[in-house]
Every structure is written in structure tokens, then in C-alpha cells.
Scaffold this active site. Sequence first.
Site, PDB file in Angstrom:
ATOM      1  N   CYS A  57       3.747   6.698  11.568  1.00 49.24           N
ATOM      2  CA  CYS A  57       4.070   5.265  11.564  1.00 49.24           C
ATOM      3  C   CYS A  57       4.727   4.850  12.885  1.00 49.24           C
ATOM      4  O   CYS A  57       4.607   3.710  13.314  1.00 49.24           O
ATOM      5  CB  CYS A  57       4.969   4.944  10.391  1.00 49.24           C
ATOM      6  SG  CYS A  57       6.282   6.141  10.192  1.00 49.24           S
ATOM      7  N   GLU A  68      -2.209  -1.451  12.944  1.00 47.34           N
ATOM      8  CA  GLU A  68      -1.939  -0.011  12.950  1.00 47.34           C
ATOM      9  C   GLU A  68      -3.222   0.756  12.642  1.00 47.34           C
ATOM     10  O   GLU A  68      -3.875   0.512  11.633  1.00 47.34           O
ATOM     11  CB  GLU A  68      -0.887   0.302  11.882  1.00 47.34           C
ATOM     12  CG  GLU A  68      -0.519   1.765  11.843  1.00 47.34           C
ATOM     13  CD  GLU A  68       0.590   2.075  10.846  1.00 47.34           C
ATOM     14  OE1 GLU A  68       0.561   1.522   9.735  1.00 47.34           O
ATOM     15  OE2 GLU A  68       1.486   2.858  11.209  1.00 47.34           O
ATOM     16  N   GLU A 113       9.916   2.190   4.293  1.00 48.12           N
ATOM     17  CA  GLU A 113       9.624   2.668   5.654  1.00 48.12           C
ATOM     18  C   GLU A 113       8.117   2.533   5.812  1.00 48.12           C
ATOM     19  O   GLU A 113       7.359   3.298   5.228  1.00 48.12           O
ATOM     20  CB  GLU A 113      10.120   4.113   5.785  1.00 48.12           C
ATOM     21  CG  GLU A 113      10.483   4.485   7.194  1.00 48.12           C
ATOM     22  CD  GLU A 113       9.308   5.031   7.959  1.00 48.12           C
ATOM     23  OE1 GLU A 113       8.533   4.226   8.506  1.00 48.12           O
ATOM     24  OE2 GLU A 113       9.168   6.260   8.000  1.00 48.12           O
TER      25      GLU A 113
END
Length: 504
Positions: free
Chosen positions: A294, A393, A260
Site C-alpha cells: 500500500c 493504485e 489502513e
Amino acid sequence: MSIPVPSRQLFIDGEWREPLLKNRIPITNPATELIIGSIPAATSEDVDLAVEAARRALSRNKGNDWASASGAHRAKYLRAIALKIKERKSELAELESMDCGKPLDEAAWDIDDVSACFDYYADLAEGLDAKPKTHVSLPMETFKCHVVKEPIGVVGLITPWNYPLLMGTWKVAPALAAGCAAILKPSELASITCLELAAVCKEVGLPPGILNVLTGFGPEAGAPLASHPNVDKVAFTGSSATGSKIMASASKLVKPVTLELGGKSPIVVFEDVDLDKAAEWTIFGCFWTNGQICSATSRLIVHESIAAEFLDRIVKWTKKIKISDPMEEGCRLGPVVSAGQYEKVLKFIETAKSEGATILCGGTRPEHLKKGYFLEPTIITDVSTSMQIWREEVFGPVLCVKTFRNEDEAIELANDTQYGLGAAVISKDLERCNRITKALNAGIVWVNCSQPCFCQAPWGGNKRSGFGRELGEWGLENYMTLKQVTEYISDEPWGWYQPPLSKY
Ligand code: ADP
């Protein structure tokens, strides 16, 4: 006055053990920059001990061991853990808040989710007893077949710092429910509450070795766990860069992994929205947990006809967010987790500026907070799709904005990313929401909201956001393997070597 941080050792085989090299890592409170305690630093020898303990735990009392006991047996422990966590809620929330800087209200919410998640997987463990096997009908009546689900064995669980105890729980609860023995390696930046989970497990009498908690640095403790030949599966949540390393080392032993990883999730806002409602979800979607999620919807894609007014609203909402010490009443945004993360986020903002983007609000330290890793929530416009701020990110409170003219363009912008974790669409037109939902390449789509997460529903992403799903019944399957049992039930010999071969 905040509560003292318990001084803990590694938790191996049901006992507290000093790491073999006796090293400890200081814990810094990101709101004050003060050292508030320390955690033990495990190395590969400690990993070996924990893996041996987990392996022993699975072979103890053969036939009546953790793995082959009933789901109801394991559920009793999971429920006891859930209850103890509930009882210690305020203390655990405070520790979490001091460790990773999240507002106390958020941390309290996390702890509620933690105990709910243990209870939920207790239910699923009991559910395993109700359906011990699945019959498979075969085209040959001389054979009978069924399939059983079995625990995968010893699992290595490596987790990040943004939801320290909750991310640990997303892995530990289903792993234990499935009948696995686990080694949890939380992030060196926030491990306090995972060590408290170990204390809870000891208190409720969880059999030794079923959960081991090793704190320490990634390369020294995480890497040997991920590559250990006696670990049957690795489940990881963290950055895509580290996920890729874990996958590489697991591949050498053909070890299954669940990953993940990162995200750069879009939120698409159409022209028909209620501006205030949409504004609140937009800033919640990006600034909740300080953008250190995330799945944060950190790319706003807004219809050009409402863009000016909408940006005005979100800037107003953003300026109202209370930024303070996370323990302060009503805090809605604390510091980012560490000095390193603080520098990293500032660098992203500087690069965006140098590439020609405009900082609409934020971008600096709040004036009233002289200490701590505090950053004002930041909204950035005049962004092009080639800019770093649009593509990478940030893992901090930074929202970047682009406009669109029609649905096709919105979808193209939304899917123009290497990631595929979350995505959100906001519109009053539900048919349109359905169309957009189908077109979005993401593991999670929020309609008229962003970020709510429930332990009953699957969580995970596509593309470089990883693979596999946590939570829900899918989360349990992560820790189980299938065994096909096929029985020959005919009285006749098989006859392959006894001609004539007429049986077909
Ligand atoms: P971040 O950079 O945001 O801290 P990481 O992906 O590096 O995120 O960290 C997530 C988890 O992975 C942490 O528990 C960390 O200690 C661990 N980790 C970091 N590097 C490695 C590695 N090479 N192998 C295994 N685990 C690692």
C-alpha cells in the site's frame, strides 16, 4: 522440492473445527499455477462461534482473566509465540513464499519481523504494569481523578495477502498485549501462515478463545465479522473500496474502526542526489514485494535537469532485478499474487498506453517464464496527472514518472492524490528535505530512502489511505479504551439540593 502445505481447519476456541458448511478454498502457488492445498471457508455461523468463544474467553476466571491479568502474564505468551515462530522460521518463510509469491529472502525477513513484533508488544504489555493509572489534577480539591487504560474487548482483525503473517501480527500482537480477544480473518488469497500462527498459539497454550483464526472469503467471512454486534472494534488493512464498506457496516453499530488502506505514494528526487543510491531506493520503493504494498512509492517525481540520466539509471537497475520462482536463490521479484491481480495490472498498463503514456521498460511477461503470474517491472513516462496510472493504485510492479522544475511544483505533484499514506524525498540538502517533509500530506515520510518499516514507529495514512495508526505504542492504544475514574473525597455533602447554593 517444496514442503507440503499443512491441512488445517478453522481455529475456534483453541480447537481446530471444520467450517459448518464444510467448504474449502483451493490454494494456488502463483509461481507455478498449481494447486498446493486448501483452506477452510468460514461463513457467518462460524463467525458467530468464534465471536462467542472470544467473548467467553474474556469472561472466564473473572478477576483473573486475560483482560485483567497483568501485562507480564500476557507477555509470557507473546514471547513464547515469538520464540516458536523463530524456531519455525525457514518453514514459515517457505510457506509464505509459495502462498503469495514473494521471494524467499523477503519472506524470511517478514518472519523475523513477525517474531520481533511479538517480542516488542510483550515489552509494551509489561510496560502497562509499570504505569497502571494516570492521575489527572482537577480544579476542585473535593474530587480526585485518575485514568486507566482497559482492553477494548473482542476485536475483529481483517488482513490482506501481501504480508499475510506480518499484517496479521501487526494486529494480533498489540491486541493480545492490550488484553483483547481476537478473531483474525486473513485474505482468502494467502492464509496458510496465519493458520500456522493458530497452531503456534495452541502449542504455547494460549488460553482458548483469545485468538481465533477464520479463513474464508471477504463477503462470507469478513463482512459478518465486521458487522457483528458482539465485536467491539474492527481493524482492517486492505483496499480503500473494502475499507469503505467496513466503515459503513461498523457505523450502523457505532463500532470503532482502524483502517489502513490504499496509497499512490510519491518519491521526489532532487538534482543533487547520488544517482546510483537514489536509483536503488527508487526501484526498491516501487518493486519491493512486487509493488504489492500500500505504501509503494509508485509515482516518481524527478527534477527535470537529471531526469534523462536518472531514468537511464533506474531502467538499468530494473533490468538487473532477478525475476524467478520465488524459491530460487537470489530471486528479487516473484509473480504477482493471483491470476486476477495479473490481469488487473496488465489492464492498468494497457490503459496507460492507450492514454498516450510510453512504456520505458517492462509491461509484459518475462520471456524466460512461461508459467506463473510473472510480470516484468514496468516504468512508464509521458504521464499526465489526469491519467489513471498516475491517480489509481495499481498494486503491482509499475512505476510512473513525472518531472518538476522547482520545489513548489514537486510538492504540488506529490500531494496531488486522493491518498496520503507514504511519501519519500531524496536529496543531499537536509534543510530542503525538512521543508518537503513538512509540506507532504502523508502519514509516513521517508528521507533518503523508501519503505523501511520498524515495529516501534507508527504506521498509517491520511485522506483515503485511512485513519488510525498501527505499530509502536500507538498500535497498542488501538486496542485500549480509556476509563476516567473520578472520586468525591470531601466529608461535606454535595449540597445541590440543600440551599443556600453557596459552594461556588
Ligand atoms: P484485495 O482486493 O486486494 O484482495 P481487499 O480489500 O478486498 O483487497 O481484501 C482485504 C481483506 O478484506 C481480505 O481479508 C478480504 O477477504 C477482506 N474482505 C473483502 N471484502 C470484504 C467485505 N465486504 N467485508 C469484510 N472483509 C472483506
